[in-house]
Structures are given as structure tokens and as C-alpha cells.
Enzyme design. Structure first.
Site, PDB file in Angstrom:
ATOM      1  N   LYS A   9      16.756  23.706  15.407  1.00 33.12           N
ATOM      2  CA  LYS A   9      15.683  23.285  14.493  1.00 33.12           C
ATOM      3  C   LYS A   9      15.872  21.801  14.161  1.00 33.12           C
ATOM      4  CE  LYS A   9      16.193  27.511  11.929  1.00 33.12           C
ATOM      5  NZ  LYS A   9      16.699  28.182  10.662  1.00 33.12           N
ATOM      6  N   GLU A  60       6.653   7.348  11.550  1.00 33.53           N
ATOM      7  CA  GLU A  60       6.464   8.415  12.605  1.00 33.53           C
ATOM      8  C   GLU A  60       7.388   9.427  12.514  1.00 33.53           C
ATOM      9  OE1 GLU A  60       7.050   7.763  17.149  1.00 33.53           O
ATOM     10  OE2 GLU A  60       4.876   7.417  16.878  1.00 33.53           O
ATOM     11  N   TYR A  73      10.403  22.269   8.678  1.00 32.94           N
ATOM     12  CA  TYR A  73      11.268  22.329   9.969  1.00 32.94           C
ATOM     13  C   TYR A  73      10.710  22.682  11.097  1.00 32.94           C
ATOM     14  CZ  TYR A  73      12.173  27.176   8.274  1.00 32.94           C
ATOM     15  OH  TYR A  73      12.070  28.538   7.880  1.00 32.94           O
ATOM     16  N   HIS A  84      21.510  31.129   7.872  1.00 32.51           N
ATOM     17  CA  HIS A  84      20.700  32.025   8.775  1.00 32.51           C
ATOM     18  C   HIS A  84      20.809  31.470  10.084  1.00 32.51           C
ATOM     19  CE1 HIS A  84      18.069  32.300   4.987  1.00 32.51           C
ATOM     20  NE2 HIS A  84      18.644  33.253   4.998  1.00 32.51           N
ATOM     21  N   GLU A  94      17.388  38.370  13.758  1.00 32.41           N
ATOM     22  CA  GLU A  94      17.978  37.738  12.467  1.00 32.41           C
ATOM     23  C   GLU A  94      19.405  37.775  12.434  1.00 32.41           C
ATOM     24  OE1 GLU A  94      15.965  38.941   9.089  1.00 32.41           O
ATOM     25  OE2 GLU A  94      14.859  37.270   8.861  1.00 32.41           O
ATOM     26  N   LYS A 133      18.741  39.500  -0.349  1.00 35.68           N
ATOM     27  CA  LYS A 133      19.228  39.563   0.821  1.00 35.68           C
ATOM     28  C   LYS A 133      20.405  38.232   1.298  1.00 35.68           C
ATOM     29  CE  LYS A 133      16.976  39.093   5.602  1.00 35.68           C
ATOM     30  NZ  LYS A 133      15.847  39.070   6.055  1.00 35.68           N
ATOM     31  N   ASP A 134      19.915  36.987   0.681  1.00 31.70           N
ATOM     32  CA  ASP A 134      21.167  36.018   0.962  1.00 31.70           C
ATOM     33  C   ASP A 134      22.222  36.324  -0.032  1.00 31.70           C
ATOM     34  OD1 ASP A 134      19.757  34.751   2.601  1.00 31.70           O
ATOM     35  OD2 ASP A 134      19.035  33.194   1.628  1.00 31.70           O
ATOM     36  N   GLN A 157       7.072  25.972  16.807  1.00 31.37           N
ATOM     37  CA  GLN A 157       6.839  26.549  15.541  1.00 31.37           C
ATOM     38  C   GLN A 157       7.011  25.464  14.305  1.00 31.37           C
ATOM     39  OE1 GLN A 157       7.498  30.695  14.817  1.00 31.37           O
ATOM     40  NE2 GLN A 157       8.177  30.515  12.721  1.00 31.37           N
ATOM     41  N   ASP A 158       6.309  25.067  13.388  1.00 33.90           N
ATOM     42  CA  ASP A 158       6.468  24.442  12.411  1.00 33.90           C
ATOM     43  C   ASP A 158       6.445  25.284  11.191  1.00 33.90           C
ATOM     44  OD1 ASP A 158       6.670  22.241  13.920  1.00 33.90           O
ATOM     45  OD2 ASP A 158       5.162  21.078  12.748  1.00 33.90           O
ATOM     46  N   ASN A 159       7.477  25.230  10.253  1.00 30.04           N
ATOM     47  CA  ASN A 159       7.408  26.071   8.737  1.00 30.04           C
ATOM     48  C   ASN A 159       7.856  24.964   7.659  1.00 30.04           C
ATOM     49  OD1 ASN A 159       7.444  28.436  10.530  1.00 30.04           O
ATOM     50  ND2 ASN A 159       9.856  28.014  10.880  1.00 30.04           N
ATOM     51  N   HIS A 188      22.377  27.999   9.506  1.00 35.19           N
ATOM     52  CA  HIS A 188      21.862  26.939   8.614  1.00 35.19           C
ATOM     53  C   HIS A 188      21.574  27.376   7.373  1.00 35.19           C
ATOM     54  CE1 HIS A 188      18.009  24.632   7.600  1.00 35.19           C
ATOM     55  NE2 HIS A 188      18.966  23.650   7.696  1.00 35.19           N
ATOM     56  N   ARG A 202       0.967  -1.282   0.096  1.00 39.39           N
ATOM     57  CA  ARG A 202      -0.093  -0.038   0.174  1.00 39.39           C
ATOM     58  C   ARG A 202       0.937   1.325   0.157  1.00 39.39           C
ATOM     59  NH1 ARG A 202      -2.905  -0.844   5.536  1.00 39.39           N
ATOM     60  NH2 ARG A 202      -0.432  -1.623   5.903  1.00 39.39           N
TER      61      ARG A 202
END
Length: 183
Positions: free
Chosen positions: A72, A29, A132, A62, A143, A169-170, A47-49, A119, A24
């Protein structure tokens, strides 16, 4: 159940979840607070992003400065990325060293990055969906970043130079030697 793989840099961990597959499909998990605390670290995520990026995108490097620093737990649910963490803990014997791991939708690996690391990641597939968990809320005033192409770090992003896509920015962060690490 997870298998935890130590890396050469203290605190960075690769996590491989146990996969249960049959005709299937599969089940895994992706996170258990109890097992994470027992085997990885006593961290509570708040927090999840999720981000979606196309081939060649490089995001990073960052970090969030204290008191808003973030640990993270990252993974890829579609595609493939090269995920990179740079040790910016001033008193660490591995200060300025980086570790990279390939995360894909097929290997199901996760990468735990504690506080005190910069990261970033590069997209190796046509598209990648990256998820993450963070143990602190995002605070824009906190930041920090270092240049993804800092020659002292010598990171091989595995993306041809002509194919790299960066935000403005990066493209303009300072080198590690030009910042005072907040950690």
C-alpha cells in the site's frame, strides 16, 4: 520529485513529494510510477481506495493473506492520522515490531507499506480523508488482522482511551502471538 526516507524496518518508506507553492496555492505530483520504481519499489498499483473518518477512529490492524497480499501507498488529503505498520514477516529480524508516522494534509507525506505488514491508523484531527493505493485487488476471503491493542506491540495510538472509536470487527481481532503469519 520525491524524497524517500528509510525507516528502521526494512521496506517501510516515508515519501515526501516536492511542493511547488506560490500566492495561488500549491502543486505537487502525488504519484509517478517511473519515479516510484526508481526510488522506492517495483510495485504496480491496481486499486485506489479512500475513507473518511471522524476524530478518535482507529482502523486496523489489517492485512491480506497471500496470494492476495497487498502493498500500500497511503496518504492523508484532509486532517491528520497516526499511520502504523507492523512487521508480520516470520523470517524478518524486525518481526513483531511496528513503525508509526503522522500523515497530515499539511506535511503531504506518504507511507509505503510492502506486503507482509499489518496496517492501521488512528484519526488525530476532527476528521480525516485517507487515500491509499494497493498493488492487488481486495479479496474478502483473504482478510487477516491482529488486535490494535495487542499489549506485546505496545502501540501508542495517541488517541485517549475514552475517545477511541472502533468497529465491532476491529474490537475482536487476535493478538499477534495467537496467529500463524502467512508471510
Amino acid at each position: 520529485m520525491i524524497q524517500v526516507i528509510d525507516t528502521p524496518i526494512e521496506g517501510l518508506k516515508i515519501i515526501e513529494p516536492k511542493l511547488f507553492g506560490d500566492s495561488r496555492g500549491y502543486f505537487l505530483e502525488s504519484f509517478s510510477q517511473r519515479e516510484f520504481e526508481e526510488k522506492v519499489a517495483d510495485v504496480h498499483f491496481v486499486q485506489d481506495n479512500e475513507s473518511k473518518s471522524c476524530a478518535g477512529v482507529v482502523r486496523g490492524l489489517h492485512f491480506q493473506c497471500p496470494p492476495f497480499a497487498q502493498a500500500k501507498l497511503v496518504r492523508v488529503v484532509r486532517g491528520a492520522v497516526l499511520d502504523v505498520a507492523v512487521d508480520i514477516r516470520r523470517d524478518s529480524p524486525t518481526y513483531g515490531r511496528h513503525f508509526a508516522v503522522v500523515l497530515t494534509e499539511d506535511n503531504h507525506r506518504q507511507f509505503f507499506i510492502p506486503r507482509g505488514f499489518a496496517h492501521g491508523f488512528a484519526v488525530l484531527s476532527d476528521e480525516a480523508v485517507f487515500q491509499y493505493k494497493c498493488d492487488n485487488f481486495y479479496a474478502p476471503q483473504s482478510e487477516g488482522a491482529i488486535a490494535w491493542d495487542d499489549p506485546d506491540l505496545a502501540i501508542d495510538w495517541r488517541v485517549p482511551k475514552d475517545n477511541r472509536i472502533l468497529s465491532e470487527k476491529d474490537s475482536n481481532h487476535p493478538r499477534l502471538k495467537d496467529i500463524v503469519s502467512p508471510f
